[in-house]
Design a protein around this motif. Sequence first.
Motif, PDB file in Angstrom:
ATOM      1  N   LEU A 153      43.661  36.049  37.119  1.00  0.00           N
ATOM      2  CA  LEU A 153      42.446  35.310  36.793  1.00  0.00           C
ATOM      3  C   LEU A 153      42.013  34.409  37.938  1.00  0.00           C
ATOM      4  CD1 LEU A 153      43.163  34.304  33.067  1.00  0.00           C
ATOM      5  CD2 LEU A 153      42.017  36.343  33.956  1.00  0.00           C
ATOM      6  N   SER A 154      42.971  33.834  38.645  1.00  0.00           N
ATOM      7  CA  SER A 154      42.643  32.926  39.746  1.00  0.00           C
ATOM      8  C   SER A 154      41.990  33.647  40.915  1.00  0.00           C
ATOM      9  CB  SER A 154      43.911  32.204  40.231  1.00  0.00           C
ATOM     10  OG  SER A 154      44.470  31.424  39.200  1.00  0.00           O
ATOM     11  N   SER A 155      42.285  34.939  41.065  1.00  0.00           N
ATOM     12  CA  SER A 155      41.730  35.690  42.187  1.00  0.00           C
ATOM     13  C   SER A 155      40.388  36.335  41.860  1.00  0.00           C
ATOM     14  CB  SER A 155      42.720  36.767  42.637  1.00  0.00           C
ATOM     15  OG  SER A 155      42.982  37.683  41.582  1.00  0.00           O
ATOM     16  N   ALA A 156      39.868  36.095  40.662  1.00  0.00           N
ATOM     17  CA  ALA A 156      38.560  36.659  40.289  1.00  0.00           C
ATOM     18  C   ALA A 156      37.471  36.026  41.143  1.00  0.00           C
ATOM     19  CB  ALA A 156      38.285  36.401  38.807  1.00  0.00           C
ATOM     20  N   SER A 193      34.200  35.970  40.196  1.00  0.00           N
ATOM     21  CA  SER A 193      33.096  35.519  39.356  1.00  0.00           C
ATOM     22  C   SER A 193      33.617  35.316  37.936  1.00  0.00           C
ATOM     23  CB  SER A 193      31.959  36.540  39.341  1.00  0.00           C
ATOM     24  OG  SER A 193      32.357  37.724  38.664  1.00  0.00           O
ATOM     25  N   LEU A 194      32.846  34.612  37.121  1.00  0.00           N
ATOM     26  CA  LEU A 194      33.251  34.419  35.730  1.00  0.00           C
ATOM     27  C   LEU A 194      33.299  35.757  35.001  1.00  0.00           C
ATOM     28  CD1 LEU A 194      33.945  32.672  33.317  1.00  0.00           C
ATOM     29  CD2 LEU A 194      31.497  32.243  32.977  1.00  0.00           C
ATOM     30  N   HIS A 195      32.325  36.612  35.280  1.00  0.00           N
ATOM     31  CA  HIS A 195      32.301  37.934  34.652  1.00  0.00           C
ATOM     32  C   HIS A 195      33.573  38.702  35.018  1.00  0.00           C
ATOM     33  CE1 HIS A 195      30.525  41.545  32.923  1.00  0.00           C
ATOM     34  NE2 HIS A 195      30.918  42.201  34.007  1.00  0.00           N
ATOM     35  N   ASP A 196      33.980  38.634  36.270  1.00  0.00           N
ATOM     36  CA  ASP A 196      35.188  39.315  36.725  1.00  0.00           C
ATOM     37  C   ASP A 196      36.417  38.728  36.038  1.00  0.00           C
ATOM     38  OD1 ASP A 196      36.905  40.952  38.197  1.00  0.00           O
ATOM     39  OD2 ASP A 196      37.005  39.549  39.880  1.00  0.00           O
ATOM     40  N   MET A 197      36.469  37.417  35.909  1.00  0.00           N
ATOM     41  CA  MET A 197      37.621  36.778  35.292  1.00  0.00           C
ATOM     42  C   MET A 197      37.765  37.182  33.823  1.00  0.00           C
ATOM     43  SD  MET A 197      38.615  32.733  34.942  1.00  0.00           S
ATOM     44  CE  MET A 197      37.931  32.503  33.296  1.00  0.00           C
ATOM     45  N   LEU A 198      36.664  37.190  33.102  1.00  0.00           N
ATOM     46  CA  LEU A 198      36.708  37.578  31.691  1.00  0.00           C
ATOM     47  C   LEU A 198      37.082  39.046  31.533  1.00  0.00           C
ATOM     48  CD1 LEU A 198      33.571  35.671  30.348  1.00  0.00           C
ATOM     49  CD2 LEU A 198      35.983  35.017  30.146  1.00  0.00           C
ATOM     50  N   ASN A 199      36.621  39.883  32.444  1.00  0.00           N
ATOM     51  CA  ASN A 199      37.000  41.297  32.416  1.00  0.00           C
ATOM     52  C   ASN A 199      38.494  41.468  32.671  1.00  0.00           C
ATOM     53  OD1 ASN A 199      34.552  42.422  31.747  1.00  0.00           O
ATOM     54  ND2 ASN A 199      33.926  42.815  33.864  1.00  0.00           N
ATOM     55  N   ARG A 200      39.031  40.671  33.583  1.00  0.00           N
ATOM     56  CA  ARG A 200      40.462  40.755  33.873  1.00  0.00           C
ATOM     57  C   ARG A 200      41.296  40.319  32.663  1.00  0.00           C
ATOM     58  NH1 ARG A 200      41.774  39.637  40.091  1.00  0.00           N
ATOM     59  NH2 ARG A 200      39.894  40.532  41.038  1.00  0.00           N
ATOM     60  N   LEU A 218      38.082  28.130  33.853  1.00  0.00           N
ATOM     61  CA  LEU A 218      36.653  28.267  33.544  1.00  0.00           C
ATOM     62  C   LEU A 218      35.799  27.255  34.294  1.00  0.00           C
ATOM     63  CD1 LEU A 218      36.916  28.877  29.697  1.00  0.00           C
ATOM     64  CD2 LEU A 218      36.006  30.506  31.372  1.00  0.00           C
ATOM     65  N   THR A 219      36.371  26.095  34.617  1.00  0.00           N
ATOM     66  CA  THR A 219      35.590  25.066  35.313  1.00  0.00           C
ATOM     67  C   THR A 219      35.226  25.484  36.732  1.00  0.00           C
ATOM     68  OG1 THR A 219      37.651  23.932  35.964  1.00  0.00           O
ATOM     69  CG2 THR A 219      36.543  23.167  33.944  1.00  0.00           C
ATOM     70  N   ARG A 220      35.802  26.564  37.231  1.00  0.00           N
ATOM     71  CA  ARG A 220      35.377  27.090  38.527  1.00  0.00           C
ATOM     72  C   ARG A 220      33.958  27.634  38.453  1.00  0.00           C
ATOM     73  NH1 ARG A 220      39.310  31.642  40.263  1.00  0.00           N
ATOM     74  NH2 ARG A 220      37.940  31.572  42.119  1.00  0.00           N
ATOM     75  N   TRP A 221      33.569  28.063  37.263  1.00  0.00           N
ATOM     76  CA  TRP A 221      32.290  28.756  37.105  1.00  0.00           C
ATOM     77  C   TRP A 221      31.308  28.038  36.184  1.00  0.00           C
ATOM     78  CZ3 TRP A 221      33.201  31.999  40.789  1.00  0.00           C
ATOM     79  CH2 TRP A 221      34.473  32.567  40.928  1.00  0.00           C
ATOM     80  N   ILE A 222      31.837  27.220  35.265  1.00  0.00           N
ATOM     81  CA  ILE A 222      30.962  26.557  34.293  1.00  0.00           C
ATOM     82  C   ILE A 222      31.240  25.067  34.317  1.00  0.00           C
ATOM     83  CG2 ILE A 222      30.178  26.506  31.894  1.00  0.00           C
ATOM     84  CD1 ILE A 222      31.436  29.199  31.460  1.00  0.00           C
ATOM     85  N   GLU A 223      30.198  24.283  34.321  1.00  0.00           N
ATOM     86  CA  GLU A 223      30.336  22.839  34.338  1.00  0.00           C
ATOM     87  C   GLU A 223      30.534  22.308  32.914  1.00  0.00           C
ATOM     88  OE1 GLU A 223      27.787  18.886  35.789  1.00  0.00           O
ATOM     89  OE2 GLU A 223      26.971  20.926  36.019  1.00  0.00           O
TER      90      GLU A 223
END
Length: 234
Positions: A95-98, A100-107, A227-232
């Motif tokens: 998850l840390s290497s994703a 984008s948020l979309h990529d992270m959720l897919n992983r 998630l805070t990497r992508w969403i505030e």
Amino acid sequence: MKNVGEQQAPGELMDDRAVSDFLLQNPDFFIRNARQVEQMLVPHPVRGTVSLVEWQLARQRNHITQLEEEITLLMEQASANQQLFGRLLSLQARLSSADSLHDMLNRLHRWARELGLAGANVRLFSEKWRIGAPSDFTQLALSRPAFEAVRIQRLGKQQHYLGNLNGPELLLLLPQAKAIGSVAMSLMGEQGELGVLIFSSRDSQHYQSGMGTVLLQHLSLMLPELLTRWIERA
């Protein structure tokens, strides 16, 4: 009661405490009376009576068996904890290497599929995250008031729920999912205030009350930070 060692009056019996005190104060009693000890019989639930020596050996064997079972259980728990730690490290690295948020959720979803599950979904309480329009992830939003009925019915005061959901609950939490039999649902955040993590299975018996929640607990605390990497946060 007479002091230990005093002569008992004829017909007067020593009680358990007096006998115990006497033996504690005279540890060489069994050595001095070895022959009599070998001839002593004690009640046995199956064999009627057994010798005191046999009874003591049986107690020792039972104690050893109990210790062996406890050691085996500890070894199994250590192995399970090691596997759990390895899974968490592997998932966190993924998850840390994703990018984008979309990529992270897919992983996260693919990881769940590798475990034989239908998938993994994240729903975020809209009051706690800035995911309104024009964000591309408004579908993650979940109204806390709308979720409150599910929380009361399924979680109560707990952080996790494992079991079945009814039609309206599934429609609220997993509107795009199909053929969901059972779920593992966990509130995210220290106080469960940030959203809901949901693992789903097509098997209605896969998730049941009483199953372990250690993995859910770790993930429910780990995911909000990622998630805070992508969403505030709001």
